[in-house]
Write a protein that holds these residues in place. Sequence first.
Motif, mmCIF file in Angstrom:
data_model
loop_
_atom_site.group_PDB
_atom_site.id
_atom_site.type_symbol
_atom_site.label_atom_id
_atom_site.label_comp_id
_atom_site.label_asym_id
_atom_site.label_seq_id
_atom_site.Cartn_x
_atom_site.Cartn_y
_atom_site.Cartn_z
ATOM 1 N N VAL A 82 7.843 62.915 10.229
ATOM 2 C CA VAL A 82 7.837 62.123 11.456
ATOM 3 C C VAL A 82 8.069 63.012 12.667
ATOM 4 N N GLU A 83 9.045 63.900 12.590
ATOM 5 C CA GLU A 83 9.339 64.774 13.726
ATOM 6 C C GLU A 83 8.171 65.695 14.042
ATOM 7 N N ARG A 84 7.524 66.233 13.017
ATOM 8 C CA ARG A 84 6.363 67.096 13.244
ATOM 9 C C ARG A 84 5.215 66.325 13.879
ATOM 10 N N THR A 85 4.978 65.144 13.341
ATOM 11 C CA THR A 85 3.820 64.367 13.777
ATOM 12 C C THR A 85 3.941 63.961 15.239
ATOM 13 N N ARG A 86 5.156 63.738 15.693
ATOM 14 C CA ARG A 86 5.351 63.415 17.114
ATOM 15 C C ARG A 86 4.854 64.536 18.026
ATOM 16 N N SER A 122 -3.025 63.134 20.155
ATOM 17 C CA SER A 122 -1.756 63.104 19.454
ATOM 18 C C SER A 122 -1.937 62.455 18.082
ATOM 19 N N GLN A 123 -1.436 63.125 17.031
ATOM 20 C CA GLN A 123 -1.541 62.553 15.697
ATOM 21 C C GLN A 123 -0.750 61.256 15.583
ATOM 22 N N GLN A 145 0.260 56.156 11.393
ATOM 23 C CA GLN A 145 1.258 55.097 11.582
ATOM 24 C C GLN A 145 1.456 54.293 10.293
ATOM 25 N N ASP A 146 0.352 54.003 9.625
ATOM 26 C CA ASP A 146 0.437 53.276 8.355
ATOM 27 C C ASP A 146 1.176 54.106 7.310
ATOM 28 N N ARG A 147 0.921 55.403 7.284
ATOM 29 C CA ARG A 147 1.580 56.283 6.314
ATOM 30 C C ARG A 147 3.100 56.268 6.513
ATOM 31 N N VAL A 148 3.538 56.373 7.758
ATOM 32 C CA VAL A 148 4.975 56.370 8.051
ATOM 33 C C VAL A 148 5.607 55.050 7.612
#
Length: 403
Positions: A265-269, A279-280, A287-290
């Motif tokens: 999550v932190e990386r993807t932000r 932005s990923q 979003q669905d994956r998280v």
Amino acid sequence: MQTQAPSRTSSDTAASELLRRARELQPVLRQRAAQAERLRRVPDETIADFHRAGLFRALQPARVGGAELHPADFFDICAEIAQGCASSAWVLSNLAYHHQFLALWPDRAQQEVWGPSPDTLVGSSYIFARGTARQVDGGYELEGQWPFSSGIDPCGWCVLGAMASDAPGEPPRPRYFLLPREDYEVLDTWHVVGLRATGSKDVAVGKAFVPGYRSLSFDEVAAAQAPGLALHAAPLFRVTMQGVGGFVLLPVLLGAARAAANEYVERTRQRKTTVGARSQAELPGVQDRVAHVEALLDTAQLVARRSWCDAMDSLESHPAIPGALGARLRRDSAFCARLVTQAVDLVFAGTGGAGLQETDPIQRMWRDVHAGAAQFGLQWDVSGPAYGRVRLGLPSGMPGLGV
């Protein structure tokens, strides 16, 4: 994101304090994780930290200064430690539960281990088929070689399982044997791809004498008739691994997968797509994956805590966990392991090429979760059918389950 844990189940503030100390150790353990993998065992500094924090003694009898925590609270503590280093949490969980197990032995055996120091650590390997014991005058003669003795390096004692006949002509039955460090040899056999730092090495014994008071019958333990129960009346000490063993190790998987999800999550932000610099975090698939990952982890956490509370509630009114409940608990721990491995697989798949780097913590967490899920007590192919047989009115086929 992490679910808010239900209200504390231990009778005092010890659980909250030990949980706070575990959280404080997370960043230190994270920094040591690569070193621990190179060592293939938990660093001495980490063992010392666990001693100072009182974590090893979380399940130890109050009679010798232990905290006697509710296992659901210790589950939370181990999950927190696993967010820093899964191998360290695996060793902590194993060795802390050995303090709980030692309470079942005759007082003389307990005094030999805890008398010099209640901080003395005890290792184990319960693979009964790897050892044989012959009854001799005053005890047993034990020999064999046992694998998977997690965290054995700092231990002064070890509990080993072997088959033994208690009388001439009787078929051999499983027994536990408690040995001091001078009676066994630790073999450097732990070269693996996951949970590398657990140091789960082989232990070898060549015809060591074990006095009778340092042996326990597997059947007595499973039936909550062990001699040490006369000294320790709390339900905690009637918890046996036949029904709840998977939940001893599950918090390691849960914590490691939670750490991997948080890292993702932190990386993807911060990350951009390779095409268009978008932005990923804006991608619906991400979003669905998280959401999917955290739903899986939250479900596993809630089922695990419910299971521990059901087990302990049952022991308030039963001498041992009833067989039908034990079968359900085994099912639940194996199912939770499935949920957690699904979650970490989704995280690993989402990291892309970066996650393949040997220095990337997510690939280590992914390896550790899969290594932990391979443990016998967490395998669905073992525990799922056993529960199905019980529900259908058939014997479980699981020794010690009582049904």
